[in-house]
Design a protein around this motif. Structure first.
Motif, PDB file in Angstrom:
ATOM      1  N   THR A 120       0.828  -1.211   0.000  1.00 43.93           N
ATOM      2  CA  THR A 120       0.000   0.000   0.000  1.00 43.93           C
ATOM      3  C   THR A 120       0.858   1.255   0.000  1.00 43.93           C
ATOM      4  OG1 THR A 120      -1.696  -1.189   1.255  1.00 43.93           O
ATOM      5  CG2 THR A 120      -1.858   1.205   1.177  1.00 43.93           C
ATOM      6  N   SER A 121       1.917   1.259   0.814  1.00 52.59           N
ATOM      7  CA  SER A 121       2.786   2.438   0.892  1.00 52.59           C
ATOM      8  C   SER A 121       3.473   2.701  -0.438  1.00 52.59           C
ATOM      9  CB  SER A 121       3.826   2.244   1.995  1.00 52.59           C
ATOM     10  OG  SER A 121       3.224   2.175   3.262  1.00 52.59           O
ATOM     11  N   ILE A 122       3.973   1.639  -1.076  1.00 53.26           N
ATOM     12  CA  ILE A 122       4.657   1.811  -2.356  1.00 53.26           C
ATOM     13  C   ILE A 122       3.683   2.291  -3.422  1.00 53.26           C
ATOM     14  CG2 ILE A 122       5.822   0.562  -4.222  1.00 53.26           C
ATOM     15  CD1 ILE A 122       7.253  -1.085  -2.126  1.00 53.26           C
ATOM     16  N   ARG A 123       2.479   1.769  -3.416  1.00 47.29           N
ATOM     17  CA  ARG A 123       1.469   2.233  -4.384  1.00 47.29           C
ATOM     18  C   ARG A 123       1.130   3.703  -4.160  1.00 47.29           C
ATOM     19  NH1 ARG A 123      -1.013  -1.617  -7.413  1.00 47.29           N
ATOM     20  NH2 ARG A 123      -0.470  -3.765  -6.871  1.00 47.29           N
ATOM     21  N   CYS A 124       1.116   4.105  -2.905  1.00 45.40           N
ATOM     22  CA  CYS A 124       0.849   5.519  -2.596  1.00 45.40           C
ATOM     23  C   CYS A 124       1.958   6.407  -3.152  1.00 45.40           C
ATOM     24  CB  CYS A 124       0.732   5.689  -1.087  1.00 45.40           C
ATOM     25  SG  CYS A 124       0.455   7.392  -0.557  1.00 45.40           S
ATOM     26  N   MET A 125       3.211   5.990  -2.999  1.00 51.12           N
ATOM     27  CA  MET A 125       4.329   6.792  -3.506  1.00 51.12           C
ATOM     28  C   MET A 125       4.319   6.867  -5.035  1.00 51.12           C
ATOM     29  SD  MET A 125       7.478   5.894  -0.901  1.00 51.12           S
ATOM     30  CE  MET A 125       7.031   4.224  -0.454  1.00 51.12           C
TER      31      MET A 125
END
Length: 436
Positions: free
Chosen positions: A209-214
């Motif tokens: 989720t964090s990588i997709r947000c970035m």
């Protein structure tokens, strides 16, 4: 009358010159006993000796428990600000401003670990309660404290701020990208000076989720957010291949990264984008797919354009990525068909850095070794742009074992074609004597 005025004017000039020739000596009690520099933040230890805060902190952090001047064991490590000495130093700087001394600013009181711990606890609480606005203000407080001094930054890092902020980023990203965009942007900005991250912090920031947000920020964010996001992705991709695997599965990420290079925003973003792609095409699990994919998107000619005029760090990253792309047949075919390939690669040998030279030699070696069609055409082109002389000079100057082996093999490949084809670039060999 005129004569008298001229004598007075000449006298003033002499006095001014004599004044300029004076050497200003910093009073001993204004100098730090450790660094011997003018103290900016004088503090007094339990031994009664005053030091510059930065110097004595470094002394204590190295494991010393004594006063550097008296050598007596310190009863405690309290550092009491010496306001009298600090005011005297400020007044002295003002009086000697004409000699280049600027008044030292009144230092801020360093943040205490307990204060940082309290702020981090409140960040964790705000995260658990799903309060992005409250968390946003607290993260800004952390940033403000870090901006005040390097000591504050060390204190914040030692208190585990990176892990707390990474966990908060993961939580708010999981909730909703768009609704929590402000606090997510602020967290990324704060994390940028906390790299490298420890394993626990990487786990939170490296979640799917964090990588997709970035990646979403790379597409929709402003300049500062894009820079914070790509630097965080570079940190993750460089640390562990599992984060690269997560990244390559995101739809559209390749197009976004290529666009950041094709339409440069700033050198930091360009370099980080090149490094992320480098990790993607170097990964053991994704390289076979990623290399042809990036070649198909036009990365080979794009990298050659980047290499023509770029600073050292970007040049190294671009050459490293170019070398990886030439490891696949599709990449070599694109390199063969581009007239800039060999001139640019040869030009970079011994021109940028040792790492750039290694990448250039490795790429030339791959192009010459694995050429299938028009046997010898690449070798001939390399000779025509002065490769033989450059490689021979490289052996004389010295290089790593792997580069030395490839250089030696290249010289053997080039030597039979030298007659009538070799070209020497005089600017590279000015004032150098060739031993042949």
């Amino acid at each position: 009358m005129i004569s008298f005025w001229r004598r007075r004017r000449n006298g003033r000039r002499a006095d001014k010159k004599q004044e300029e020739d004076l050497e200003i000596v910093i009073p001993n009690h204004f100098q730090c006993p450790i660094s011997l520099d003018l103290m900016k933040d004088p503090v007094t230890l339990s031994s009664g000796i005053t030091y510059d805060r930065e110097s004595i902190e470094r002394w204590l952090e190295d494991g010393n428990f004594t006063c550097p001047v008296t050598n007596q064991v310190l009863r405690n490590f309290d550092q009491i600000p010496n306001h009298i000495i600090r005011k005297m130093i400020q007044e002295w700087c003002v009086e000697n401003r004409r000699f280049g001394f600027e008044r030292i600013p009144t230092p801020r009181i360093p943040v205490a670990p307990i204060e940082v711990s309290k702020i981090l606890y409140e960040i964790s609480t705000s995260t658990q309660h799903g309060n992005p606005n409250g968390c946003l203000e607290l993260v800004k407080r952390i940033e403000d404290l870090g901006a005040e001094s390097e000591r504050n930054k060390r204190c914040i890092l030692e208190s585990g701020a990176a892990c707390v902020l990474s966990a908060a980023f993961d939580a708010f990203a999981t909730d909703c990208f768009e609704r929590n965009a402000n606090v997510l942007e602020e967290i990324l900005s704060a994390l940028n000076w906390m790299f490298p991250l420890d394993v626990e912090a990487q786990t939170y920031l490296g979640s799917s989720t964090s990588i997709r947000c970035m990646v979403w920020f790379l597409k929709c964010g402003d300049l500062s957010t894009i820079q914070s996001s790509i630097l965080a992705l570079k940190e993750l991709a460089s640390s562990d291949e599992k984060y690269v695997e997560t990244l390559v599965e995101i739809e559209g990420v390749r197009e976004i990264l290529v666009k950041l290079i094709k339409e440069p925003i700033c050198p930091a973003i360009t370099k980080a984008s090149l490094m992320v792609i480098f990790c993607m095409v170097s990964s053991s699990s994704s390289s076979e797919v990623m290399r042809p994919a990036f070649v198909e998107m036009g990365m080979v000619p794009l990298l050659l354009e980047v290499l023509i005029n770029s600073e050292r760090s970007i040049c190294e990253s671009a050459l490293g990525l170019f070398e990886r792309l030439c490891s696949c047949e599709e990449g070599r075919e694109k390199a063969y068909s581009n007239a800039l390939t060999m001139p640019v690669l040869v030009k970079k040998i011994l021109r940028v850095s040792e790492l750039a030279t290694e990448f250039s030699v490795s790429t030339i070696w791959k192009l010459c070794k694995y050429e299938r069609r028009n046997e010898g055409s690449v070798v001939v082109e390399a000779l025509q742009v002065g490769a033989f002389q450059k490689l021979l000079l490289l052996l004389q100057v010295g290089c790593g074992d792997e580069t030395k082996e490839k250089t030696t093999e290249l010289l053997k490949l080039l030597n039979p074609y030298r007659a009538g084809l070799e070209c020497i670039e005089s600017t590279d060999f000015k004032n150098l004597k060739r031993p042949f």
